[in-house]
Scaffold this active site. Structure first.
Site, PDB file in Angstrom:
ATOM      1  N   ILE A   1       0.840  -1.202   0.000  1.00  0.00           N
ATOM      2  CA  ILE A   1       0.000   0.000   0.000  1.00  0.00           C
ATOM      3  C   ILE A   1       0.874   1.250   0.000  1.00  0.00           C
ATOM      4  CG2 ILE A   1      -1.906   1.184   1.147  1.00  0.00           C
ATOM      5  CD1 ILE A   1      -2.643  -1.507   2.450  1.00  0.00           C
TER       6      ILE A   1
ATOM      7  N   PHE B   1       2.720   3.719   7.379  1.00  0.00           N
ATOM      8  CA  PHE B   1       2.227   2.440   6.843  1.00  0.00           C
ATOM      9  C   PHE B   1       3.013   1.240   7.374  1.00  0.00           C
ATOM     10  CE2 PHE B   1       1.023   5.411   3.448  1.00  0.00           C
ATOM     11  CZ  PHE B   1      -0.218   4.953   3.054  1.00  0.00           C
ATOM     12  N   ALA B   2       4.270   1.438   7.802  1.00  0.00           N
ATOM     13  CA  ALA B   2       5.151   0.285   8.074  1.00  0.00           C
ATOM     14  C   ALA B   2       4.532  -0.636   9.113  1.00  0.00           C
ATOM     15  CB  ALA B   2       6.518   0.772   8.565  1.00  0.00           C
TER      16      ALA B   2
ATOM     17  N   SER C   1       2.402  -7.292   8.394  1.00  0.00           N
ATOM     18  CA  SER C   1       1.003  -7.148   7.988  1.00  0.00           C
ATOM     19  C   SER C   1       0.265  -8.464   7.729  1.00  0.00           C
ATOM     20  CB  SER C   1       0.939  -6.293   6.713  1.00  0.00           C
ATOM     21  OG  SER C   1       1.452  -7.026   5.607  1.00  0.00           O
TER      22      SER C   1
ATOM     23  N   THR D   1      -6.359  -0.834  10.561  1.00  0.00           N
ATOM     24  CA  THR D   1      -7.112  -1.862   9.844  1.00  0.00           C
ATOM     25  C   THR D   1      -8.460  -2.128  10.514  1.00  0.00           C
ATOM     26  OG1 THR D   1      -7.118  -4.236   9.363  1.00  0.00           O
ATOM     27  CG2 THR D   1      -5.766  -3.549  11.202  1.00  0.00           C
ATOM     28  N   ASP D   2      -9.412  -2.616   9.729  1.00  0.00           N
ATOM     29  CA  ASP D   2     -10.710  -3.003  10.299  1.00  0.00           C
ATOM     30  C   ASP D   2     -10.591  -4.209  11.233  1.00  0.00           C
ATOM     31  OD1 ASP D   2     -10.206  -4.955   8.364  1.00  0.00           O
ATOM     32  OD2 ASP D   2     -12.088  -4.665   7.282  1.00  0.00           O
TER      33      ASP D   2
ATOM     34  N   TYR E   1      -1.404 -10.425  14.843  1.00  0.00           N
ATOM     35  CA  TYR E   1      -1.328  -9.237  13.972  1.00  0.00           C
ATOM     36  C   TYR E   1      -2.323  -8.172  14.407  1.00  0.00           C
ATOM     37  CZ  TYR E   1      -2.596  -6.221  10.073  1.00  0.00           C
ATOM     38  OH  TYR E   1      -2.924  -5.117   9.319  1.00  0.00           O
ATOM     39  N   SER E   2      -3.616  -8.550  14.488  1.00  0.00           N
ATOM     40  CA  SER E   2      -4.621  -7.503  14.733  1.00  0.00           C
ATOM     41  C   SER E   2      -4.522  -6.944  16.144  1.00  0.00           C
ATOM     42  CB  SER E   2      -6.028  -8.022  14.426  1.00  0.00           C
ATOM     43  OG  SER E   2      -6.321  -9.196  15.120  1.00  0.00           O
TER      44      SER E   2
ATOM     45  N   LYS F   1      -1.901  -4.279  15.973  1.00  0.00           N
ATOM     46  CA  LYS F   1      -2.431  -3.073  15.317  1.00  0.00           C
ATOM     47  C   LYS F   1      -3.348  -2.328  16.293  1.00  0.00           C
ATOM     48  CE  LYS F   1      -1.886  -1.802  11.649  1.00  0.00           C
ATOM     49  NZ  LYS F   1      -0.814  -0.949  11.042  1.00  0.00           N
TER      50      LYS F   1
ATOM     51  N   ASN G   1      -9.882  -4.858   3.388  1.00  0.00           N
ATOM     52  CA  ASN G   1      -8.894  -5.592   2.576  1.00  0.00           C
ATOM     53  C   ASN G   1      -8.602  -4.900   1.249  1.00  0.00           C
ATOM     54  OD1 ASN G   1      -9.917  -7.670   4.492  1.00  0.00           O
ATOM     55  ND2 ASN G   1      -8.494  -8.963   3.332  1.00  0.00           N
TER      56      ASN G   1
HETATM   57  P1  NAD Z   1       3.299  -4.897   3.425  1.00  0.00           P
HETATM   58  O1  NAD Z   1       3.612  -6.061   4.295  1.00  0.00           O
HETATM   59  O2  NAD Z   1       3.111  -5.087   1.960  1.00  0.00           O
HETATM   60  O3  NAD Z   1       4.426  -3.778   3.592  1.00  0.00           O
HETATM   61  C1  NAD Z   1       4.963  -3.423   4.843  1.00  0.00           C
HETATM   62  C2  NAD Z   1       6.196  -2.552   4.593  1.00  0.00           C
HETATM   63  O4  NAD Z   1       6.713  -2.143   5.885  1.00  0.00           O
HETATM   64  C3  NAD Z   1       7.329  -3.298   3.875  1.00  0.00           C
HETATM   65  O5  NAD Z   1       7.891  -2.462   2.880  1.00  0.00           O
HETATM   66  C4  NAD Z   1       8.341  -3.558   4.987  1.00  0.00           C
HETATM   67  O6  NAD Z   1       9.686  -3.629   4.523  1.00  0.00           O
HETATM   68  C5  NAD Z   1       8.119  -2.363   5.896  1.00  0.00           C
HETATM   69  N1  NAD Z   1       8.520  -2.615   7.289  1.00  0.00           N
HETATM   70  C6  NAD Z   1       8.196  -3.696   8.058  1.00  0.00           C
HETATM   71  N2  NAD Z   1       8.774  -3.580   9.268  1.00  0.00           N
HETATM   72  C7  NAD Z   1       9.457  -2.395   9.269  1.00  0.00           C
HETATM   73  C8  NAD Z   1      10.235  -1.721  10.246  1.00  0.00           C
HETATM   74  N3  NAD Z   1      10.439  -2.235  11.470  1.00  0.00           N
HETATM   75  N4  NAD Z   1      10.770  -0.522   9.918  1.00  0.00           N
HETATM   76  C9  NAD Z   1      10.579   0.008   8.678  1.00  0.00           C
HETATM   77  N5  NAD Z   1       9.861  -0.598   7.717  1.00  0.00           N
HETATM   78  C10 NAD Z   1       9.297  -1.785   8.012  1.00  0.00           C
HETATM   79  O7  NAD Z   1       2.009  -4.220   4.080  1.00  0.00           O
HETATM   80  P2  NAD Z   1       0.738  -3.543   3.403  1.00  0.00           P
HETATM   81  O8  NAD Z   1      -0.238  -4.591   3.038  1.00  0.00           O
HETATM   82  O9  NAD Z   1       1.193  -2.561   2.393  1.00  0.00           O
HETATM   83  O10 NAD Z   1       0.132  -2.751   4.660  1.00  0.00           O
HETATM   84  C11 NAD Z   1       0.578  -1.434   4.955  1.00  0.00           C
HETATM   85  C12 NAD Z   1      -0.188  -0.930   6.164  1.00  0.00           C
HETATM   86  O11 NAD Z   1      -1.592  -0.951   5.905  1.00  0.00           O
HETATM   87  C13 NAD Z   1       0.003  -1.771   7.440  1.00  0.00           C
HETATM   88  O12 NAD Z   1       0.064  -0.896   8.532  1.00  0.00           O
HETATM   89  C14 NAD Z   1      -1.255  -2.633   7.501  1.00  0.00           C
HETATM   90  O13 NAD Z   1      -1.540  -2.961   8.844  1.00  0.00           O
HETATM   91  C15 NAD Z   1      -2.286  -1.684   6.918  1.00  0.00           C
HETATM   92  N6  NAD Z   1      -3.448  -2.286   6.259  1.00  0.00           N
HETATM   93  C16 NAD Z   1      -3.271  -3.219   5.278  1.00  0.00           C
HETATM   94  C17 NAD Z   1      -4.389  -3.720   4.602  1.00  0.00           C
HETATM   95  C18 NAD Z   1      -4.244  -4.731   3.476  1.00  0.00           C
HETATM   96  O14 NAD Z   1      -5.262  -5.198   2.956  1.00  0.00           O
HETATM   97  N7  NAD Z   1      -3.051  -5.089   3.047  1.00  0.00           N
HETATM   98  C19 NAD Z   1      -5.673  -3.266   4.948  1.00  0.00           C
HETATM   99  C20 NAD Z   1      -5.800  -2.339   5.982  1.00  0.00           C
HETATM  100  C21 NAD Z   1      -4.689  -1.835   6.612  1.00  0.00           C
HETATM  101  O1  DAU Z   2      -8.920  -6.373   6.707  1.00  0.00           O
HETATM  102  C1  DAU Z   2      -7.699  -5.748   6.520  1.00  0.00           C
HETATM  103  C2  DAU Z   2      -6.586  -6.777   6.575  1.00  0.00           C
HETATM  104  O2  DAU Z   2      -6.646  -7.502   5.353  1.00  0.00           O
HETATM  105  C3  DAU Z   2      -5.208  -6.147   6.753  1.00  0.00           C
HETATM  106  O3  DAU Z   2      -5.157  -5.535   8.027  1.00  0.00           O
HETATM  107  C4  DAU Z   2      -4.096  -7.188   6.632  1.00  0.00           C
HETATM  108  O4  DAU Z   2      -2.829  -6.555   6.667  1.00  0.00           O
HETATM  109  C5  DAU Z   2      -4.262  -7.912   5.309  1.00  0.00           C
HETATM  110  O5  DAU Z   2      -3.301  -8.944   5.200  1.00  0.00           O
HETATM  111  C6  DAU Z   2      -5.661  -8.500   5.192  1.00  0.00           C
HETATM  112  O6  DAU Z   2      -5.851  -9.545   6.176  1.00  0.00           O
HETATM  113  P1  DAU Z   2      -6.590 -10.929   5.801  1.00  0.00           P
HETATM  114  O7  DAU Z   2      -6.125 -11.952   6.752  1.00  0.00           O
HETATM  115  O8  DAU Z   2      -8.038 -10.702   5.609  1.00  0.00           O
HETATM  116  O9  DAU Z   2      -5.941 -11.138   4.309  1.00  0.00           O
HETATM  117  P2  DAU Z   2      -5.391 -12.431   3.553  1.00  0.00           P
HETATM  118  O10 DAU Z   2      -5.032 -11.966   2.185  1.00  0.00           O
HETATM  119  O11 DAU Z   2      -4.342 -13.134   4.327  1.00  0.00           O
HETATM  120  O12 DAU Z   2      -6.667 -13.385   3.482  1.00  0.00           O
HETATM  121  C7  DAU Z   2      -7.908 -12.943   2.949  1.00  0.00           C
HETATM  122  C8  DAU Z   2      -8.929 -14.071   3.125  1.00  0.00           C
HETATM  123  O13 DAU Z   2      -8.568 -15.166   2.282  1.00  0.00           O
HETATM  124  C9  DAU Z   2      -8.982 -14.634   4.530  1.00  0.00           C
HETATM  125  O14 DAU Z   2     -10.304 -15.026   4.829  1.00  0.00           O
HETATM  126  C10 DAU Z   2      -8.067 -15.872   4.471  1.00  0.00           C
HETATM  127  C11 DAU Z   2      -8.315 -16.356   3.068  1.00  0.00           C
HETATM  128  N1  DAU Z   2      -7.191 -17.064   2.395  1.00  0.00           N
HETATM  129  C12 DAU Z   2      -5.951 -16.484   2.419  1.00  0.00           C
HETATM  130  C13 DAU Z   2      -4.895 -17.081   1.741  1.00  0.00           C
HETATM  131  C14 DAU Z   2      -3.513 -16.464   1.763  1.00  0.00           C
HETATM  132  C15 DAU Z   2      -7.431 -18.222   1.675  1.00  0.00           C
HETATM  133  O15 DAU Z   2      -8.577 -18.727   1.643  1.00  0.00           O
HETATM  134  N2  DAU Z   2      -6.397 -18.800   0.986  1.00  0.00           N
HETATM  135  C16 DAU Z   2      -5.145 -18.273   0.983  1.00  0.00           C
HETATM  136  O16 DAU Z   2      -4.239 -18.843   0.322  1.00  0.00           O
END
Ligand code: NAD
Ligand code: DAU
Length: 336
Positions: A13, A82-83, A86, A125-126, A152-153, A156, A181
């Site tokens: 992100i 954002f870091a 996750s 995150t939600d 994780y959650s 957060k 998500n």
């Molecule tokens: P990601 O795992 O793709 O990226 C995380 C980044 O943070 C990476 O570049 C990593 O190198 C860096 N990082 C990790 N530890 C670090 C540290 N100690 N110091 C500096 N950098 C560090 O994560 P993402 O999916 O892009 O999520 C970004 C943010 O958004 C997170 O805070 C996550 O909780 C939140 N979020 C993600 C989602 C989702 O669907 N992916 C949804 C809602 C909220």
């Molecule tokens: O809701 C926001 C969150 O969404 C963020 O805070 C997290 O950083 C992000 O990783 C994501 O969390 P989820 O656990 O929901 O995402 P994930 O992609 O791991 O999984 C999405 C759904 O799919 C969940 O119900 C688990 C399922 N899943 C996941 C994987 C990797 C599968 O069924 N098969 C898979 O291989």
């Protein structure tokens, strides 16, 4: 504002945010990223070098953070945080980095921000609200009680509480956003949607946890990031804003749509073991964000957003291939 210090800007992100901020605003961007397994400099290629700088380092390194925050101007600049560690599955196998980065790292940043009175936006995150029943007519709002399920959650949630306390006790000029998500380009192949797309591209079958009935509320990453910009520009200090685009779907439907978009049978997937503690359903009510900032999502057709994402992974195998085998080897170890 003139400079945004973006933590985690080499992640999924964060890297999309950096690109959008450079395209849509006049801010310069300084990224602080540790480049863990989830960070990738290839996600930040071709950015204008006169407006973009990168610093490799840990957000829990107080000296480094103090130096970088020391270079910001309280009148114009901001930190967008954002870091994080996750991924839920990783947090179940090894929670320690989640404490170090999500809790101690956030603490380190807000201490530095409050000392210099720098505007701070915390990305959350939600998942801090736990989960909903499938037939619950309600959705998460900013008033829903915290009830996190996973390591994780819970980390957060802890970081959100720290930010809120720093606002109240120290006058930190902070906002928090909780998004659902995300999907889109540059997402690590450990996550659900890119894992399934790249499985199919590699001739493997998608893997669905448990029954596949779990529901997530999908939003395109560009819409998450436009909401973050809206909160930076128009959000009220001390407030939390939930970000969502009315995108609820169960995992079976998401996998079926990916298969269909990629020209396969909708049922050409495998059911595998479930994730321990697996949250059943997330759903966001984003009324507050929409009413206060005027934000609205740009991608409202999930199938169309997914098709664009499939095309991105098809065209960018060089970006994801280096992580694919190691990621699948880790999943094989835990039987998923
Ligand atoms: P990601 O795992 O793709 O990226 C995380 C980044 O943070 C990476 O570049 C990593 O190198 C860096 N990082 C990790 N530890 C670090 C540290 N100690 N110091 C500096 N950098 C560090 O994560 P993402 O999916 O892009 O999520 C970004 C943010 O958004 C997170 O805070 C996550 O909780 C939140 N979020 C993600 C989602 C989702 O669907 N992916 C949804 C809602 C909220
Ligand atoms: O809701 C926001 C969150 O969404 C963020 O805070 C997290 O950083 C992000 O990783 C994501 O969390 P989820 O656990 O929901 O995402 P994930 O992609 O791991 O999984 C999405 C759904 O799919 C969940 O119900 C688990 C399922 N899943 C996941 C994987 C990797 C599968 O069924 N098969 C898979 O291989």
């Amino acid at each position: 504002m003139s400079t945004l210090l973006v933590t985690g800007g080499a992640g999924f992100i964060g890297s999309n945010f950096v690109r959008q901020a450079l395209e849509r605003t006049d801010h310069d961007v300084l990224v602080l990223d540790k480049l863990t397994y989830a960070g990738n400099l290839a996600s930040l290629e071709d950015l204008p070098s006169d407006r973009f700088r990168f610093e490799r380092g840990d957000i829990a390194d107080a000296d480094l953070v103090a130096r970088l925050v020391g270079g910001l101007d309280p009148a114009t600049d901001a930190i967008v945080h954002f870091a994080a560690e996750s991924h839920n599955d990783n947090s179940l196998e090894g929670p320690r980095p989640f404490i170090d980065t999500n809790v101690v790292g956030t603490f380190t940043l807000i201490e530095a921000a409050r000392r210099r009175d720098i505007r701070f936006h915390h990305i959350s995150t939600d998942e801090v609200y736990g989960d909903l029943e499938l037939d619950d007519p309600g959705r998460f709002t900013e008033l829903t009680a915290y009830r996190p399920s996973s390591p994780y959650s819970s980390t957060k949630a802890a970081s959100d509480l720290l930010v809120a306390a720093w606002v109240r006790s120290f006058g930190l000029r902070a906002t928090i956003s909780g998004c659902s998500n995300n999907y889109g380009p540059f997402q690590h192949v450990e996550k659900f949607i890119p894992r399934q797309i790249t499985n199919i591209l590699r001739g493997r079958r998608p893997k669905l946890y448990g029954t596949g009935r779990n529901v997530r509320d999908w939003i395109h990453v560009d819409d998450h990031n436009s909401a973050v910009l809206a909160i930076l520009e128009r959000g009220r200090i001390g407030e939390t804003y939930l970000i969502g685009a009315d995108g609820e779907r169960d995992n079976l439907d998401v996998v079926g749509t990916i298969l269909e978009v990629m020209g396969r049978d909708r049922d050409a997937y495998d059911l595998v073991g479930d994730r321990p503690g697996h949250d059943l359903r997330y759903a966001i009510d984003a009324s507050k964000l929409r009413a206060e900032t005027g934000w609205a999502p740009g991608t409202t057709d999930f199938r169309e957003g997914l098709a664009r994402t499939v095309e991105w992974y098809r065209a960018n195998e060089a970006w994801w291939a280096p992580q694919k085998d190691a990621t699948e080897a880790r999943y094989a170890e835990i039987g998923r």
